[in-house]
Scaffold this motif. Structure first.
Motif, PDB file in Angstrom:
ATOM      1  N   LYS A   8     -24.600  15.816 -14.695  1.00  0.00           N
ATOM      2  CA  LYS A   8     -23.933  17.052 -13.865  1.00  0.00           C
ATOM      3  C   LYS A   8     -25.045  17.423 -12.885  1.00  0.00           C
ATOM      4  CE  LYS A   8     -21.415  21.517 -14.473  1.00  0.00           C
ATOM      5  NZ  LYS A   8     -20.986  22.373 -15.407  1.00  0.00           N
ATOM      6  N   LEU A  28     -26.061  14.866 -10.231  1.00  0.00           N
ATOM      7  CA  LEU A  28     -25.064  14.464  -9.240  1.00  0.00           C
ATOM      8  C   LEU A  28     -24.614  15.480  -8.181  1.00  0.00           C
ATOM      9  CD1 LEU A  28     -22.643  12.274 -11.332  1.00  0.00           C
ATOM     10  CD2 LEU A  28     -24.547  11.504 -10.005  1.00  0.00           C
ATOM     11  N   ALA A  29     -24.564  16.787  -8.695  1.00  0.00           N
ATOM     12  CA  ALA A  29     -24.591  18.050  -7.710  1.00  0.00           C
ATOM     13  C   ALA A  29     -25.770  18.050  -6.741  1.00  0.00           C
ATOM     14  CB  ALA A  29     -24.788  19.270  -8.597  1.00  0.00           C
ATOM     15  N   ASP A  33     -24.896  14.868  -4.253  1.00  0.00           N
ATOM     16  CA  ASP A  33     -23.711  15.221  -3.319  1.00  0.00           C
ATOM     17  C   ASP A  33     -24.001  16.184  -2.375  1.00  0.00           C
ATOM     18  OD1 ASP A  33     -20.864  14.509  -3.377  1.00  0.00           O
ATOM     19  OD2 ASP A  33     -20.525  16.419  -3.355  1.00  0.00           O
ATOM     20  N   THR A  64     -14.968  13.751  -8.135  1.00  0.00           N
ATOM     21  CA  THR A  64     -15.560  15.279  -7.869  1.00  0.00           C
ATOM     22  C   THR A  64     -16.875  15.441  -7.132  1.00  0.00           C
ATOM     23  OG1 THR A  64     -16.761  15.042 -10.230  1.00  0.00           O
ATOM     24  CG2 THR A  64     -14.364  16.004 -10.329  1.00  0.00           C
ATOM     25  N   HIS A  65     -17.267  14.203  -6.744  1.00  0.00           N
ATOM     26  CA  HIS A  65     -18.387  14.227  -5.868  1.00  0.00           C
ATOM     27  C   HIS A  65     -17.929  13.503  -4.535  1.00  0.00           C
ATOM     28  CE1 HIS A  65     -20.124  15.171  -9.810  1.00  0.00           C
ATOM     29  NE2 HIS A  65     -20.978  16.293  -9.057  1.00  0.00           N
ATOM     30  N   HIS A 107     -18.791  13.308  -1.555  1.00  0.00           N
ATOM     31  CA  HIS A 107     -20.018  12.230  -0.708  1.00  0.00           C
ATOM     32  C   HIS A 107     -20.700  11.328  -1.325  1.00  0.00           C
ATOM     33  CE1 HIS A 107     -19.071  16.056   1.832  1.00  0.00           C
ATOM     34  NE2 HIS A 107     -19.372  16.897   0.960  1.00  0.00           N
ATOM     35  N   ILE A 108     -20.868  11.529  -2.588  1.00  0.00           N
ATOM     36  CA  ILE A 108     -21.349  10.383  -3.328  1.00  0.00           C
ATOM     37  C   ILE A 108     -20.243   9.161  -3.229  1.00  0.00           C
ATOM     38  CG2 ILE A 108     -21.927   9.507  -5.409  1.00  0.00           C
ATOM     39  CD1 ILE A 108     -22.980  12.273  -6.443  1.00  0.00           C
TER      40      ILE A 108
END
Length: 219
Positions: free
Chosen positions: A146, A149-150, A153, A190-191, A193-194
Motif C-alpha cells: 500500500k 505503491l502510493a 504512483d 487504483t494506481h 500512473h503506475i
C-alpha cells in the motif's frame, strides 16, 4: 561476447530484456531451476542450478549469472546496472545524480516491492491462488504494498519515467519486479500512473522480444 546463464522464465528475464534494449549480441545458456526437475542430479538431467557445470559458475546455484569477457557476475539487478553503465547510453545515468537515483530506485524495487510481489507470483506458480492460504498470502502482500505503491504512483504523476524523464535501467528493473503483481489488476486500477507507466515499459520492442522468447519456453 556476453553469455547469459538462465532461462527466460526466471529473474534472468531482466537480463535478457536489457541485452535486447542495448542490442547486445549474446549467447544464452539455458539453466533450469533444479526445483522443476524430479532428479536434478541424474546423469541425464538437463543443465540446472544444481549441475556441477553451473555451480562452477555460481556456487550458490542461482540464476541468472553472466560472463562478459573476463568478468563473471550474479544477481540480476546488479547485472542490469552493470550492462547499463558499460553499454547503456541513455539507459544509464548521465550524471552522478542520475546514477544515484537509478541505484536508489533499483534497491527500492528489491527491498520494498519484490519481497511482496514475488510471494504473489509464487502463490500462482504453486496453484494456490484459489485456496484460503493462497488468498491470505495475496491479501497480505497487497496490504504490504500500500505505502510503496502510493509513493510510486505519486512520483509517476509528475514524470513518465523514474529518472531523467526517459526510460532507464531503473524503469526496467522496477517494471520486472512489478510484473509479478500484474495478476492483481485492482492494484493497477487504483494506481493509474503506475498502470500507464508499466504499459509504456511493456510496449517497448525489447520487452516484447524478451516475452516472445519467454513464451517459447515450457512452463
Amino acid at each position: 561476447m556476453l553469455t547469459i546463464y538462465g532461462v527466460y522464465r526466471s529473474r534472468a528475464s531482466r537480463v535478457y530484456w536489457m541485452a535486447e534494449e542495448l542490442g547486445l549480441p549474446f549467447t544464452s545458456v539455458p539453466v533450469l531451476q533444479a526445483r522443476r526437475l524430479e532428479n536434478p542430479l541424474a546423469a541425464d538431467a538437463p543443465l540446472n542450478t544444481l549441475s556441477p557445470e553451473f555451480t562452477a559458475i555460481n556456487p550458490l546455484g542461482l540464476i541468472p549469472s553472466i560472463k562478459d569477457g573476463g568478468i563473471v557476475m550474479h544477481e540480476s539487478l546488479a547485472i542490469t546496472l552493470y550492462l547499463a553503465r558499460k553499454d547503456g547510453g541513455e539507459l544509464a545515468g548521465q550524471t552522478v545524480e542520475e546514477d544515484g537515483l537509478i541505484t536508489m530506485w533499483t534497491l527500492w524495487a528489491a527491498n520494498e516491492v519484490e519481497p511482496h510481489t514475488v510471494r504473489m507470483v509464487q502463490t500462482y506458480d504453486n496453484g494456490k491462488e484459489n485456496t484460503e492460504e493462497g488468498q491470505a498470502t495475496i491479501a497480505v502482500s497487497c496490504r504490504s504494498l500500500k505505502k510503496p505503491l502510493a509513493m510510486l504512483d505519486a512520483h509517476l504523476a509528475t514524470s513518465d519515467y523514474l529518472v531523467g524523464g526517459r526510460f532507464t535501467v531503473a524503469d526496467l528493473n522496477l517494471a520486472e519486479v512489478m510484473r509479478y503483481a500484474q495478476s492483481e489488476q485492482y492494484l493497477f486500477d487504483t494506481h493509474p500512473h503506475i498502470a500507464a507507466w508499466i504499459k509504456r515499459c511493456q510496449s517497448r520492442p525489447a520487452y516484447l522480444a524478451m516475452q516472445a522468447a519467454r513464451s517459447q519456453e515450457p512452463v
